[in-house]
Design an enzyme around this catalytic site. Structure first.
Site, PDB file in Angstrom:
ATOM      1  N   ASN A  41       0.878  -1.178   0.000  1.00  0.00           N
ATOM      2  CA  ASN A  41       0.000   0.000   0.000  1.00  0.00           C
ATOM      3  C   ASN A  41       0.910   1.222   0.000  1.00  0.00           C
ATOM      4  O   ASN A  41       1.468   1.587   1.032  1.00  0.00           O
ATOM      5  CB  ASN A  41      -0.894  -0.016   1.251  1.00  0.00           C
ATOM      6  CG  ASN A  41      -1.690   1.270   1.399  1.00  0.00           C
ATOM      7  OD1 ASN A  41      -1.808   2.052   0.448  1.00  0.00           O
ATOM      8  ND2 ASN A  41      -2.240   1.498   2.589  1.00  0.00           N
ATOM      9  N   TRP A  42       1.054   1.816  -1.165  1.00  0.00           N
ATOM     10  CA  TRP A  42       1.984   2.957  -1.278  1.00  0.00           C
ATOM     11  C   TRP A  42       1.461   4.208  -0.578  1.00  0.00           C
ATOM     12  O   TRP A  42       2.192   5.171  -0.411  1.00  0.00           O
ATOM     13  CB  TRP A  42       2.214   3.296  -2.759  1.00  0.00           C
ATOM     14  CG  TRP A  42       3.065   2.327  -3.518  1.00  0.00           C
ATOM     15  CD1 TRP A  42       3.533   1.115  -3.085  1.00  0.00           C
ATOM     16  CD2 TRP A  42       3.558   2.498  -4.845  1.00  0.00           C
ATOM     17  NE1 TRP A  42       4.283   0.528  -4.074  1.00  0.00           N
ATOM     18  CE2 TRP A  42       4.311   1.357  -5.167  1.00  0.00           C
ATOM     19  CE3 TRP A  42       3.429   3.511  -5.804  1.00  0.00           C
ATOM     20  CZ2 TRP A  42       4.941   1.207  -6.399  1.00  0.00           C
ATOM     21  CZ3 TRP A  42       4.041   3.360  -7.027  1.00  0.00           C
ATOM     22  CH2 TRP A  42       4.806   2.210  -7.319  1.00  0.00           C
ATOM     23  N   LYS A  43       0.195   4.221  -0.244  1.00  0.00           N
ATOM     24  CA  LYS A  43      -0.441   5.427   0.315  1.00  0.00           C
ATOM     25  C   LYS A  43      -0.185   6.605  -0.627  1.00  0.00           C
ATOM     26  O   LYS A  43      -0.087   6.399  -1.829  1.00  0.00           O
ATOM     27  CB  LYS A  43       0.053   5.706   1.732  1.00  0.00           C
ATOM     28  CG  LYS A  43       0.042   4.459   2.612  1.00  0.00           C
ATOM     29  CD  LYS A  43       0.218   4.777   4.058  1.00  0.00           C
ATOM     30  CE  LYS A  43       0.384   3.479   4.831  1.00  0.00           C
ATOM     31  NZ  LYS A  43       0.108   3.610   6.234  1.00  0.00           N
ATOM     32  N   GLU A  67      -5.893  -5.077  10.315  1.00  0.00           N
ATOM     33  CA  GLU A  67      -4.904  -4.016  10.541  1.00  0.00           C
ATOM     34  C   GLU A  67      -5.217  -3.311  11.857  1.00  0.00           C
ATOM     35  O   GLU A  67      -6.013  -2.356  11.879  1.00  0.00           O
ATOM     36  CB  GLU A  67      -4.964  -2.996   9.405  1.00  0.00           C
ATOM     37  CG  GLU A  67      -4.583  -3.564   8.053  1.00  0.00           C
ATOM     38  CD  GLU A  67      -3.893  -2.508   7.207  1.00  0.00           C
ATOM     39  OE1 GLU A  67      -2.765  -2.763   6.783  1.00  0.00           O
ATOM     40  OE2 GLU A  67      -4.461  -1.420   7.008  1.00  0.00           O
ATOM     41  N   GLY A 107       1.849   2.217  10.821  1.00  0.00           N
ATOM     42  CA  GLY A 107       2.760   3.354  10.749  1.00  0.00           C
ATOM     43  C   GLY A 107       3.430   3.685  12.065  1.00  0.00           C
ATOM     44  O   GLY A 107       3.930   4.804  12.242  1.00  0.00           O
ATOM     45  N   SER A 141       2.959  -2.295  10.390  1.00  0.00           N
ATOM     46  CA  SER A 141       4.400  -2.268  10.676  1.00  0.00           C
ATOM     47  C   SER A 141       5.105  -3.594  10.363  1.00  0.00           C
ATOM     48  O   SER A 141       6.011  -4.007  11.090  1.00  0.00           O
ATOM     49  CB  SER A 141       4.658  -1.830  12.125  1.00  0.00           C
ATOM     50  OG  SER A 141       4.201  -0.499  12.303  1.00  0.00           O
ATOM     51  N   GLU A 171      -7.042   4.775   7.673  1.00  0.00           N
ATOM     52  CA  GLU A 171      -6.635   6.159   7.393  1.00  0.00           C
ATOM     53  C   GLU A 171      -7.720   6.887   6.609  1.00  0.00           C
ATOM     54  O   GLU A 171      -7.739   8.111   6.567  1.00  0.00           O
ATOM     55  CB  GLU A 171      -5.302   6.170   6.619  1.00  0.00           C
ATOM     56  CG  GLU A 171      -4.144   5.841   7.539  1.00  0.00           C
ATOM     57  CD  GLU A 171      -2.868   5.457   6.807  1.00  0.00           C
ATOM     58  OE1 GLU A 171      -2.789   5.593   5.573  1.00  0.00           O
ATOM     59  OE2 GLU A 171      -1.936   5.001   7.497  1.00  0.00           O
ATOM     60  N   HIS A 179      -9.777   1.379   4.527  1.00  0.00           N
ATOM     61  CA  HIS A 179      -8.524   1.559   5.283  1.00  0.00           C
ATOM     62  C   HIS A 179      -8.781   2.533   6.439  1.00  0.00           C
ATOM     63  O   HIS A 179      -9.470   3.537   6.260  1.00  0.00           O
ATOM     64  CB  HIS A 179      -7.424   2.078   4.349  1.00  0.00           C
ATOM     65  CG  HIS A 179      -6.057   1.975   4.963  1.00  0.00           C
ATOM     66  ND1 HIS A 179      -5.621   2.844   5.943  1.00  0.00           N
ATOM     67  CD2 HIS A 179      -5.049   1.092   4.766  1.00  0.00           C
ATOM     68  CE1 HIS A 179      -4.390   2.500   6.310  1.00  0.00           C
ATOM     69  NE2 HIS A 179      -4.021   1.436   5.612  1.00  0.00           N
TER      70      HIS A 179
END
Ligand code: PEP
Length: 250
Positions: free
Chosen positions: A9-11, A167, A173, A212, A97, A95
């Site tokens: 997941n490159w975000k 997750e 992160g 992580s 985020e 997600h």
């Protein structure tokens, strides 16, 4: 037997030049890795680049979000049909985020899941508890609240071959990885919950761990029963790290 899957997941990271280096390295470095499915979920503007570089390799690509409507007056949204036009195979939905920052509701995420499936994309549906929920003993309740809307709108057929990512929000992160045993316990809870409603689908759904994961902890996490692979954020931005994580998944 479920095949392992590792998804980057490159975000919101990358540039044409950086991506070219990363994608070329992955295409080259992972040529001989055939025991695991591999994909990268890139920002929308770079889907064309992922398609150009990865077509013909064994690495699939996808996006990090999708609209919950087919088309129309939804300014700023990107549809499942558009993702398909760029050869996407996967799309991340829900997600943490996103639902934190953009207020996505459970019902909205369930719609995204269903529309992705309807267009032949594989949704990677994220669930996970906050630190407060874990510490106050309501972790399973929190995960069930995220999972159940999908289980009730989706028949067994929609869940078949779908991907769920566990997750824990506190591990994303943060360099605070769940222990292999914490992750395994959450994964088996998720699979049992699916099995209660859709016994057939529970066996085929792949459940990834995300939070992580890096080249040092991947082998231990990804060897646990019920952990079918990983969703990798920061560790997917460096070709050597991502390659090591993919190699560790067996
Ligand atoms: C993620 O964004 O899904 C994720 C797991 O990030 P990280 O690996 O950086 O914790």
């Amino acid at each position: 037997m479920r095949r392992k899957l590792v998804v980057g997941n490159w975000k919101m990271n990358g540039s044409l030049a950086q991506n070219k280096r990363l994608l070329d390295s992955l295409a080259q470095g992972l040529r001989d890795v055939s025991h695991v499915d591999i994909a990268v979920c890139v920002p929308y503007p770079y889907l064309f680049q992922a398609q150009a570089v990865l077509a013909g390799t064994s690495i699939a690509w996808g996006a990090q979000n999708v609209a919950s409507h087919d088309n129309g007056a939804y300014t700023g949204e990107v549809s499942a049909a558009m993702l398909k036009e760029f050869g996407a195979s996967y799309v991340i939905v829900g997600h943490s985020e996103r639902h934190g920052a953009y207020g996505e509701s459970a019902a909205n995420i369930a719609e995204k899941f269903a529309i992705a499936k309807g267009y032949g994309l594989t949704p990677i549906f994220c669930v996970g508890e906050t630190l407060q929920e874990r510490e106050s003993g309501v972790m399973e309740y929190a995960i069930a609240n995220q999972l159940d809307p999908i289980l009730s709108v989706s028949g067994g057929a929609l869940l078949d071959q779908a991907v769920i990512a566990y997750e824990p929000v506190w591990a994303i992160g943060t360099n605070k990885t769940a222990t292999p045993e914490q992750a395994r316990a959450a994964h088996s809870f998720i699979r049992e919950r699916i099995a209660a409603l859709h016994p057939g689908a529970a066996e085929s759904v792949r459940i990834l761990y995300g939070g992580s994961v890096n080249s040092r902890n991947a082998a231990q996490l990804l060897s646990m029963s019920d952990i079918d692979g990983g969703l990798i954020g920061r560790g997917s931005l460096d070709a050597d790290d991502f390659e090591s994580i993919c190699r560790a998944a067996c």
